[in-house]
Scaffold this motif. Structure first.
Motif, PDB file in Angstrom:
ATOM      1  N   LEU A 250     -51.450   3.448 -75.978  1.00  0.00           N
ATOM      2  CA  LEU A 250     -51.293   4.191 -77.547  1.00  0.00           C
ATOM      3  C   LEU A 250     -50.941   2.730 -77.775  1.00  0.00           C
ATOM      4  O   LEU A 250     -51.220   2.799 -79.396  1.00  0.00           O
ATOM      5  N   PRO A 255     -52.926   9.042 -78.351  1.00  0.00           N
ATOM      6  CA  PRO A 255     -51.456   9.600 -78.182  1.00  0.00           C
ATOM      7  C   PRO A 255     -51.156  10.219 -76.376  1.00  0.00           C
ATOM      8  O   PRO A 255     -52.400  10.601 -76.295  1.00  0.00           O
ATOM      9  N   PHE A 306     -46.296   7.016 -83.396  1.00  0.00           N
ATOM     10  CA  PHE A 306     -47.412   5.886 -82.904  1.00  0.00           C
ATOM     11  C   PHE A 306     -44.937   4.892 -82.790  1.00  0.00           C
ATOM     12  O   PHE A 306     -44.675   5.091 -83.454  1.00  0.00           O
TER      13      PHE A 306
END
Length: 328
Positions: A250, A255, A306
């Motif tokens: 991350l 992803p 995120f």
């Protein structure tokens, strides 16, 4: 990361059984025996991991033979020598068991002078024993301060699976192997990597790449920090059952999807508000539909939300502040 941070803070550190490929690039000292580790030590610091997660004794011994007795000896040796025990960025799975098992976990926790944890729910364990404790996001969110940020590779879609046969057996999920094989067959436009995050110089490859076949299949095992980070940063998606590999991915803008995660991983994602990234048994079909469709996967990657990495990183530094205050 903890050892590197402590060394940079001026604390001399020895690490128990960290392989040379990871210790030498950072100038860290690794020792191979308990006697070496405890010689002239003032503190035995447990860094990260699932210290507060209970396992059935027999299951733990079956999957990790010899580990329980080894840690028992290490802990008892520390107590006999009057060495302070402490823990940093440890965690549980949200379940408050009446007793931590295997026994070394309970023994260490009861004897700890202080600890920091990575989930608010984890504070209940040191609280039960009256141990000074504080909670901050997982220390691995600090990794971005020390790890290089490799450039993404151009080319086709790169998807990595960080899954292991032993974990699938524990979770009664061997059925996933033919499901993943069918996915590989359908998405020939994607390159699939089957990861083993243990170091190649320490253990042979144990990932799912032994069971999945195809011209678009690659078995990949970690080998050294620079190439490991370059590999993770090169991905378009990481599918993992683990905790820290996704945390690092991350930070590289990759992803992640959590497939049949351990309880400690589910808890961390839930506390980040990322429950939707967790796919248990009841959501396998949903995950297959997501990954097998080009439009669905492209949309998922494009719209991926995120977490606030910079805020998590700043808050995670609290582990080190707490340590410095209590070790001073």
């Amino acid at each position: 990361m903890l050892d590197l941070a402590l060394r940079q803070s001026g604390f001399p550190v020895s690490i128990y059984r960290l392989c040379d490929a990871y210790s030498k690039p950072f100038g860290l000292q690794s020792v191979s025996s308990a006697d070496e580790l405890l010689e002239n030590a003032d503190v035995l610091l447990w860094g990260g991991g699932g210290l507060l997660v209970s396992w059935p004794d027999m299951l733990y011994r079956a999957f990790f033979p010899g580990v329980s007795s080894e840690f028992d000896s290490l802990i008892l040796g520390s107590i006999e020598k009057g060495i302070c025990l402490a823990a940093c960025s440890v965690g549980g799975d949200g379940a408050l068991a009446p007793r931590l098992t295997p026994g070394y976990k309970e023994r260490f926790t009861r004897a700890a002078a202080f600890m920091t944890v990575r989930n608010p729910q984890d504070l209940a364990v040191p609280g039960r024993f009256g141990i000074p404790a504080a909670c901050f996001p997982d220390l691995m969110w600090l990794a971005g301060e020390w790890l290089p940020s490799p450039a993404r590779r151009p080319g086709g879609m790169r998807i990595a699976f960080d899954l292991y046969p032993g974990a699938l057996l524990r979770k009664l999920a061997p059925y996933l192997v033919p499901v993943i094989q069918q996915l590989v067959n359908e998405r020939r436009d994607c390159q699939f990597y089957f990861l083993d995050s243990t170091n190649a110089g320490c253990k042979p490859y144990r990932g799912l790449g032994r069971f999945i076949r195809g011209a678009n299949v690659v078995s990949h095992q970690f080998s050294d920090p620079e190439s490991d980070f370059q590999f993770l940063a090169s991905l378009d998606l990481l599918v993992s059952s683990r905790l820290h590999t996704p945390v690092i991915a991350l930070q590289f803008g990759v992803p992640v999807v959590s497939l049949l995660p351990e309880g400690k991983t589910s808890l961390l994602l839930a506390n980040l508000g990322l429950d939707s990234l967790t796919f248990g048994h009841h959501r396998i079909l949903d995950l297959y539909r997501l990954l097998s469709g080009k439009k669905s996967l492209d949309a998922f990657l494009r719209d991926f939300r995120f977490p606030d990495i910079l805020s998590l990183r700043a808050e995670a530094a609290g582990h080190l502040r707490f340590l410095r205050e209590h070790l001073a």
